[in-house]
Design a protein around this motif. Sequence first.
Motif, PDB file in Angstrom:
ATOM      1  N   ASP A  56       8.879  -0.929 -21.079  1.00  0.00           N
ATOM      2  CA  ASP A  56       8.787  -1.046 -22.747  1.00  0.00           C
ATOM      3  C   ASP A  56       7.907   0.167 -23.251  1.00  0.00           C
ATOM      4  O   ASP A  56       7.555  -0.049 -24.713  1.00  0.00           O
ATOM      5  N   HIS A  57       7.456   1.162 -22.505  1.00  0.00           N
ATOM      6  CA  HIS A  57       6.626   2.087 -23.210  1.00  0.00           C
ATOM      7  C   HIS A  57       7.717   3.072 -23.704  1.00  0.00           C
ATOM      8  O   HIS A  57       8.733   3.584 -23.042  1.00  0.00           O
ATOM      9  N   PRO A  58       6.991   3.498 -24.917  1.00  0.00           N
ATOM     10  CA  PRO A  58       8.068   4.528 -25.673  1.00  0.00           C
ATOM     11  C   PRO A  58       8.243   5.675 -24.665  1.00  0.00           C
ATOM     12  O   PRO A  58       9.513   6.135 -24.858  1.00  0.00           O
ATOM     13  N   ASP A  59       7.451   6.178 -23.918  1.00  0.00           N
ATOM     14  CA  ASP A  59       7.791   7.535 -22.950  1.00  0.00           C
ATOM     15  C   ASP A  59       8.692   7.099 -21.798  1.00  0.00           C
ATOM     16  O   ASP A  59       9.185   7.918 -21.144  1.00  0.00           O
ATOM     17  N   GLU A  60       9.014   5.800 -21.802  1.00  0.00           N
ATOM     18  CA  GLU A  60       9.879   5.583 -20.688  1.00  0.00           C
ATOM     19  C   GLU A  60      11.288   4.774 -21.203  1.00  0.00           C
ATOM     20  O   GLU A  60      12.274   5.114 -20.447  1.00  0.00           O
ATOM     21  N   ALA A  61      11.266   4.402 -22.237  1.00  0.00           N
ATOM     22  CA  ALA A  61      12.471   3.600 -22.565  1.00  0.00           C
ATOM     23  C   ALA A  61      13.739   4.207 -22.890  1.00  0.00           C
ATOM     24  O   ALA A  61      14.787   3.753 -22.345  1.00  0.00           O
ATOM     25  N   GLY A  62      13.813   5.538 -23.267  1.00  0.00           N
ATOM     26  CA  GLY A  62      14.955   6.174 -23.404  1.00  0.00           C
ATOM     27  C   GLY A  62      15.478   6.580 -22.166  1.00  0.00           C
ATOM     28  O   GLY A  62      16.701   6.241 -21.890  1.00  0.00           O
ATOM     29  N   GLU A  63      14.780   6.982 -21.102  1.00  0.00           N
ATOM     30  CA  GLU A  63      15.146   7.320 -19.765  1.00  0.00           C
ATOM     31  C   GLU A  63      15.501   6.087 -19.006  1.00  0.00           C
ATOM     32  O   GLU A  63      16.961   6.038 -18.371  1.00  0.00           O
ATOM     33  N   VAL A  64      15.153   5.034 -19.240  1.00  0.00           N
ATOM     34  CA  VAL A  64      15.383   3.912 -18.442  1.00  0.00           C
ATOM     35  C   VAL A  64      16.812   3.347 -19.294  1.00  0.00           C
ATOM     36  O   VAL A  64      17.776   2.708 -18.560  1.00  0.00           O
ATOM     37  N   ALA A  65      16.922   3.183 -20.531  1.00  0.00           N
ATOM     38  CA  ALA A  65      18.161   3.032 -21.243  1.00  0.00           C
ATOM     39  C   ALA A  65      19.379   3.621 -20.700  1.00  0.00           C
ATOM     40  O   ALA A  65      20.460   3.190 -20.628  1.00  0.00           O
TER      41      ALA A  65
END
Lengths: 288, 288, 288
Positions: A56-65
């Motif tokens: 749920d970190h902004p720097d990871e959320a796009g990539e994980v989604a």
Amino acid sequence: MAYSCAARLPCRETLATAHQRLNARNPLVHCLTNPVTAHFVANTLLAIGASPVMADHPDEAGEVARQADALLINLGTPSDSRLAAMQRATRAAREAERPWVLDPIGAGGLPRRRELALELMQHHPGVIRGNASEILGLAQQHSGGRGVDSAHTPREAHQAAHELLSRAGGVAISGASDQLFGMAEQAGQPRPLCMTIEGGSQWLPRVAGTGCALGAMVAAYAAVCTDLPTAMLAAHLHAAAAAERAEARAHGPGSFATAWLDALASVEPARLMERRVKIHWLDDYGRH
Amino acid sequence: MAYSCAARLPCRETLATAHQRLNARNPLVHCLTNPVTAHFVANTLLAIGASPVMADHPDEAGEVARQADALLINLGTPSDSRLAAMQRATRAAREAERPWVLDPIGAGGLPRRRELALELMQHHPGVIRGNASEILGLAQQHSGGRGVDSAHTPREAHQAAHELLSRAGGVAISGASDQLFGMAEQAGQPRPLCMTIEGGSQWLPRVAGTGCALGAMVAAYAAVCTDLPTAMLAAHLHAAAAAERAEARAHGPGSFATAWLDALASVEPARLMERRVKIHWLDDYGRH
Amino acid sequence: MAYSCAARLPCRETLATAHQRLNARNPLVHCLTNPVTAHFVANTLLAIGASPVMADHPDEAGEVARQADALLINLGTPSDSRLAAMQRATRAAREAERPWVLDPIGAGGLPRRRELALELMQHHPGVIRGNASEILGLAQQHSGGRGVDSAHTPREAHQAAHELLSRAGGVAISGASDQLFGMAEQAGQPRPLCMTIEGGSQWLPRVAGTGCALGAMVAAYAAVCTDLPTAMLAAHLHAAAAAERAEARAHGPGSFATAWLDALASVEPARLMERRVKIHWLDDYGRH
């Protein structure tokens, strides 16, 4: 109100298939959800054969989604950081054509939540799942609700749910009975449909996070189903069938929660089919 | 591969002692860990006779790490604030000569996690415990993994684990069988060792946080053991023995989780000794 | 020390009433609490018939505290954001004349927590519930404690609790026996009282969050009781009676936690009355 026999449910024949696919594909479900019930949500996904990732970190959320097969957005106790992550993840999910589910916790009674939900809805959720006050809130109708509880019955939110079908693939209202709204084809025409599921257990509302868990189940089924009404229905029937089995073993809310997880992992497709679902077409309303 | 008989495990004779010390000393384990499974981690520590403290504010983390007997760093869902706390806590733990355990969640599939883990590793962790993709990621080898799941078998990460022994006192790879790497003396010479533990339960990967809990158990044992391979082995055998006992009582993942906590609290040292461990020296590889 | 017979407890006759009111009114309890045990706290409130809301964003906390019937402030793992929320919520609760409960986790061993607690206490908590080291810390007496554990017995904190009665409506010290401090009328005069509750279960301290849950129960009872000593006593007797019933079913800490939630939901008022409570007047101390 014209109830169809359950056997005539448009999507019904694919429920067993949906359940089998869930087990075969082990979909990765990205959950941006409140920490209060996050463990229970993760356990629910593991129990039904899906795989949770909670980054749920902004720097990871796009990539994980983008890596995941579906996305859950649950607005409970939203921190500024998790909200930024939600904005990136919903955008990424839309771009990658992954279904995402919105659980607009508190959008009934808390104005800030309603605004956040409406903003995220610009990225077109697959399914919105909430209680009646939350669905009313999102449709900008008179709402209310105290804290995160509903002050309305599902029936009072029918029109709001119908309206929201222009902004989401499906809408599910949880309550004493669950009511699911979506579009289905009949004689070549898309028509808005309401499916009502009775049953479940007295203990479901006495365990924190069963609603959040149901939202995650909808996301998991959306990852493997070809249409969203089927995904909503399969998830709700799975949850309700497991709840009934769990209630038979439970001595209270603690043992119910444990037995529900057990039953989620073992309930069989045939059992899902046994349940009766009541169906009516929403555009029949005028005729009553 | 040359398997030794379990009786010849260098550290084996101290396992019962390690378990007794754990109960007698009630070590304080400082956990900087993800909120998703934090309750389960805390319950696991209490079940085995340790005492958890989860203080994760940067202004408190250094002080608490110095008070504690061991430190767990778990990289799941890392917020900026908790990361700052981790930096201070690992530094404090090193200065105070407290062992610390690194659980590099997501270091396989998420580049940001790998960087964070490598940065923290400058403070020399006692043990690194992760899945195969995470261990490969930390050794900067081709990794992968989707979300936080492993895309590799433990066997594929053997060389990476061996390499990481230069940067940590021990390395544990969790998977279908758990594989533990450390240095042991043989005929007065330190040699790299791999210990393989079979068993456990089908339900362990179906409960969120059993891996996180195992990391915390390693930290607890590291607080009371004189050498890290013993601590790793005792923790893994304790977890596996409890898992087997729990599986016999469980009807699914919910009741398994409950029964596992029960069994963690009651499993006896003799039971730990019963399990067979396969051992080989890593520097024997060239001879096969 | 002059123990009264339990039947002569000033507030005793209203315990069954308190329990009935809790079920009838379903009070909304706003919890600003640590994420580690938040799910367990929410489940506890649902089990006893209350309704939790955990909204912890500074922009929502004041509004939610005004909507709610009581407020819980638990200082475990306090983030800067949740602290800001606590400041607004305690102010709002005071203005709206809602009772609030302070659980000063770590105020024994961690100076930052003590300062935060003292700052929040300016808004006059209804009840302070903590372990002996925490109560000593708040009274600015020699404290200590390692991490969040107590280094003192409840008996050592009696004078501190007595002093804190000038700043809170009641003080509860949890330990091997729980000791509750409040003001009660005798012959028309308010006198400081100490009530001691024996019993409970060996497993309570082996489950993470049972203390946090008890704080939430005090808040729930404070929402429906007319005086705070009754609320404290009802909550503690409810918890202890459920713990004894749960211990009879439990095989360890995992099944104990489950059975405790079950028992919290089913324990009857008559059962609360059965327990013996020891009482003495604090101003009798000088006479011994």
